[in-house]
Design a protein around this motif. Structure first.
Motif, PDB file in Angstrom:
ATOM      1  N   THR A  39       0.840  -1.198   0.000  1.00 58.28           N
ATOM      2  CA  THR A  39       0.000   0.000   0.000  1.00 58.28           C
ATOM      3  C   THR A  39       0.872   1.244   0.000  1.00 58.28           C
ATOM      4  O   THR A  39       0.377   2.346  -0.165  1.00 58.28           O
ATOM      5  CB  THR A  39      -0.894   0.014   1.258  1.00 58.28           C
ATOM      6  OG1 THR A  39      -0.054  -0.069   2.414  1.00 58.28           O
ATOM      7  CG2 THR A  39      -1.865  -1.156   1.262  1.00 58.28           C
ATOM      8  N   GLY A  40       2.152   1.045   0.181  1.00 64.65           N
ATOM      9  CA  GLY A  40       3.068   2.164   0.406  1.00 64.65           C
ATOM     10  C   GLY A  40       3.188   2.366   1.894  1.00 64.65           C
ATOM     11  O   GLY A  40       2.169   2.431   2.601  1.00 64.65           O
ATOM     12  N   PRO A  41       4.400   2.441   2.435  1.00 69.89           N
ATOM     13  CA  PRO A  41       4.557   2.546   3.886  1.00 69.89           C
ATOM     14  C   PRO A  41       4.008   3.861   4.423  1.00 69.89           C
ATOM     15  O   PRO A  41       4.071   4.896   3.759  1.00 69.89           O
ATOM     16  CB  PRO A  41       6.077   2.460   4.082  1.00 69.89           C
ATOM     17  CG  PRO A  41       6.649   2.988   2.798  1.00 69.89           C
ATOM     18  CD  PRO A  41       5.699   2.519   1.724  1.00 69.89           C
ATOM     19  N   PHE A  42       3.455   3.790   5.621  1.00 67.75           N
ATOM     20  CA  PHE A  42       2.974   4.982   6.315  1.00 67.75           C
ATOM     21  C   PHE A  42       3.008   4.672   7.798  1.00 67.75           C
ATOM     22  O   PHE A  42       2.551   3.600   8.221  1.00 67.75           O
ATOM     23  CB  PHE A  42       1.550   5.339   5.892  1.00 67.75           C
ATOM     24  CG  PHE A  42       1.074   6.685   6.385  1.00 67.75           C
ATOM     25  CD1 PHE A  42       1.145   7.797   5.560  1.00 67.75           C
ATOM     26  CD2 PHE A  42       0.569   6.836   7.668  1.00 67.75           C
ATOM     27  CE1 PHE A  42       0.717   9.042   6.002  1.00 67.75           C
ATOM     28  CE2 PHE A  42       0.138   8.068   8.123  1.00 67.75           C
ATOM     29  CZ  PHE A  42       0.214   9.179   7.283  1.00 67.75           C
ATOM     30  N   LEU A  43       3.552   5.595   8.594  1.00 64.76           N
ATOM     31  CA  LEU A  43       3.598   5.406  10.040  1.00 64.76           C
ATOM     32  C   LEU A  43       2.717   6.449  10.718  1.00 64.76           C
ATOM     33  O   LEU A  43       2.917   7.645  10.558  1.00 64.76           O
ATOM     34  CB  LEU A  43       5.027   5.535  10.566  1.00 64.76           C
ATOM     35  CG  LEU A  43       5.166   5.490  12.097  1.00 64.76           C
ATOM     36  CD1 LEU A  43       4.706   4.148  12.649  1.00 64.76           C
ATOM     37  CD2 LEU A  43       6.607   5.782  12.522  1.00 64.76           C
ATOM     38  N   LEU A  44       1.740   5.961  11.468  1.00 66.48           N
ATOM     39  CA  LEU A  44       0.951   6.828  12.332  1.00 66.48           C
ATOM     40  C   LEU A  44       1.383   6.553  13.766  1.00 66.48           C
ATOM     41  O   LEU A  44       1.201   5.451  14.275  1.00 66.48           O
ATOM     42  CB  LEU A  44      -0.542   6.536  12.178  1.00 66.48           C
ATOM     43  CG  LEU A  44      -1.450   7.366  13.089  1.00 66.48           C
ATOM     44  CD1 LEU A  44      -1.397   8.843  12.699  1.00 66.48           C
ATOM     45  CD2 LEU A  44      -2.877   6.857  13.056  1.00 66.48           C
ATOM     46  N   MET A  45       1.988   7.542  14.402  1.00 68.72           N
ATOM     47  CA  MET A  45       2.437   7.383  15.778  1.00 68.72           C
ATOM     48  C   MET A  45       1.442   8.047  16.713  1.00 68.72           C
ATOM     49  O   MET A  45       1.207   9.256  16.636  1.00 68.72           O
ATOM     50  CB  MET A  45       3.827   7.981  15.993  1.00 68.72           C
ATOM     51  CG  MET A  45       4.313   7.788  17.417  1.00 68.72           C
ATOM     52  SD  MET A  45       6.081   8.134  17.640  1.00 68.72           S
ATOM     53  CE  MET A  45       6.119   9.895  17.352  1.00 68.72           C
ATOM     54  N   LEU A  46       0.837   7.240  17.583  1.00 71.75           N
ATOM     55  CA  LEU A  46      -0.067   7.757  18.590  1.00 71.75           C
ATOM     56  C   LEU A  46       0.705   8.064  19.862  1.00 71.75           C
ATOM     57  O   LEU A  46       1.678   7.384  20.192  1.00 71.75           O
ATOM     58  CB  LEU A  46      -1.154   6.735  18.892  1.00 71.75           C
ATOM     59  CG  LEU A  46      -2.064   6.333  17.729  1.00 71.75           C
ATOM     60  CD1 LEU A  46      -3.055   5.275  18.186  1.00 71.75           C
ATOM     61  CD2 LEU A  46      -2.794   7.541  17.165  1.00 71.75           C
ATOM     62  N   GLY A  47       0.267   9.059  20.583  1.00 72.91           N
ATOM     63  CA  GLY A  47       0.887   9.404  21.849  1.00 72.91           C
ATOM     64  C   GLY A  47      -0.153   9.974  22.801  1.00 72.91           C
ATOM     65  O   GLY A  47      -1.201  10.467  22.375  1.00 72.91           O
ATOM     66  N   GLY A  48       0.150   9.875  24.082  1.00 74.02           N
ATOM     67  CA  GLY A  48      -0.748  10.412  25.088  1.00 74.02           C
ATOM     68  C   GLY A  48      -0.748   9.553  26.331  1.00 74.02           C
ATOM     69  O   GLY A  48      -0.357   8.384  26.299  1.00 74.02           O
ATOM     70  N   LEU A  49      -1.186  10.128  27.418  1.00 69.09           N
ATOM     71  CA  LEU A  49      -1.237   9.426  28.695  1.00 69.09           C
ATOM     72  C   LEU A  49      -2.270   8.301  28.671  1.00 69.09           C
ATOM     73  O   LEU A  49      -3.137   8.258  27.781  1.00 69.09           O
ATOM     74  CB  LEU A  49      -1.575  10.416  29.803  1.00 69.09           C
ATOM     75  CG  LEU A  49      -0.432  11.368  30.185  1.00 69.09           C
ATOM     76  CD1 LEU A  49      -0.984  12.653  30.781  1.00 69.09           C
ATOM     77  CD2 LEU A  49       0.526  10.684  31.146  1.00 69.09           C
TER      78      LEU A  49
END
Length: 214
Positions: A39-49
């Motif tokens: 699909t083509g690389p993609f990084l979604l980085m989630l963050g939070g407490l």
């Protein structure tokens, strides 16, 4: 993952064993969600407490677009039967997760990295992996009012949220809060106590835009 001079990193042999386990978790996801390769690389980085809605956001997004999810809580429990959440354990889990992220992005997969990612030190390795993989990436920072977070964490402890692998409670939230560092890079902020549709739309559009530029 920031280095710790007092705790040696995992050996190549132990890291290889851990990666083999995490690959089986991902293989299970592929069967459930379809193959996210090519699909083509993609990084979604989630963050939070803890309790800010990261995993909920991840699940809602995966209903729209196929993603593989590297969730630190899920992966920890795959590696450690009875987690104790020590510094040594943390280093082991994140070393395996980061190596898995690199593998998946190199293979052309879209990946969500669902972890607290509370400091620049923790976030930097994920930035580096995306850049080394030449993968487009996006940061989503999740928040919610404290009264909402406390209610969620109490429900989690009471076993009323079976979809979540996290053991974090209000005490852990309070312990982590003072060390949280603001995200200095461009990012999308989500208040998960409100309608998250606009942010889901924005991420979906970012993924589609990235795909057209492959």
């Amino acid at each position: 993952m920031p280095s710790d001079p007092e705790i040696p990193p995992p050996t190549a042999e132990s890291l290889s064993r851990d990666l083999a386990i995490l690959r089986r978790v991902i293989a299970g996801q592929r069967k459930e969600r379809g193959d996210c390769n090519n699909t083509g690389p993609f990084l979604l980085m989630l963050g939070g407490l803890p309790g800010t809605g990261k995993s909920h956001f991840s699940r809602q997004l995966c209903r729209r677009i196929p993603f593989l999810v590297v969730g630190s809580d899920r992966m920890r429990k795959a590696l450690v039967r009875r987690p104790e959440y020590t510094r040594e354990e943390h280093i082991r889990v994140f070393a395996a997760c980061h190596n898995l992220l690199a593998e998946l992005l190199a293979g052309g997969s879209r990946v969500i990295f669902d972890a607290t990612n509370l400091t620049d030190g923790f976030r930097q390795r994920a930035y580096d992996i995306a850049e080394e993989s030449r993968a487009p990436w996006l940061i989503v920072w999740c928040t919610a009012p404290e009264k909402v977070i406390r209610r969620r964490l109490q429900a989690r402890q009471a076993g009323r949220n079976s979809a979540n692998y996290s053991d974090a409670d209000w005490e852990i939230y309070c312990r982590l809060l003072p060390g949280t560092e603001p995200v200095r890079r461009p990012h999308l902020r989500v208040d998960s106590s409100k309608d998250i549709t606009p942010q889901l739309d924005a991420v979906e559009q970012a993924v589609k835009t990235a795909a057209t530029h492959e």
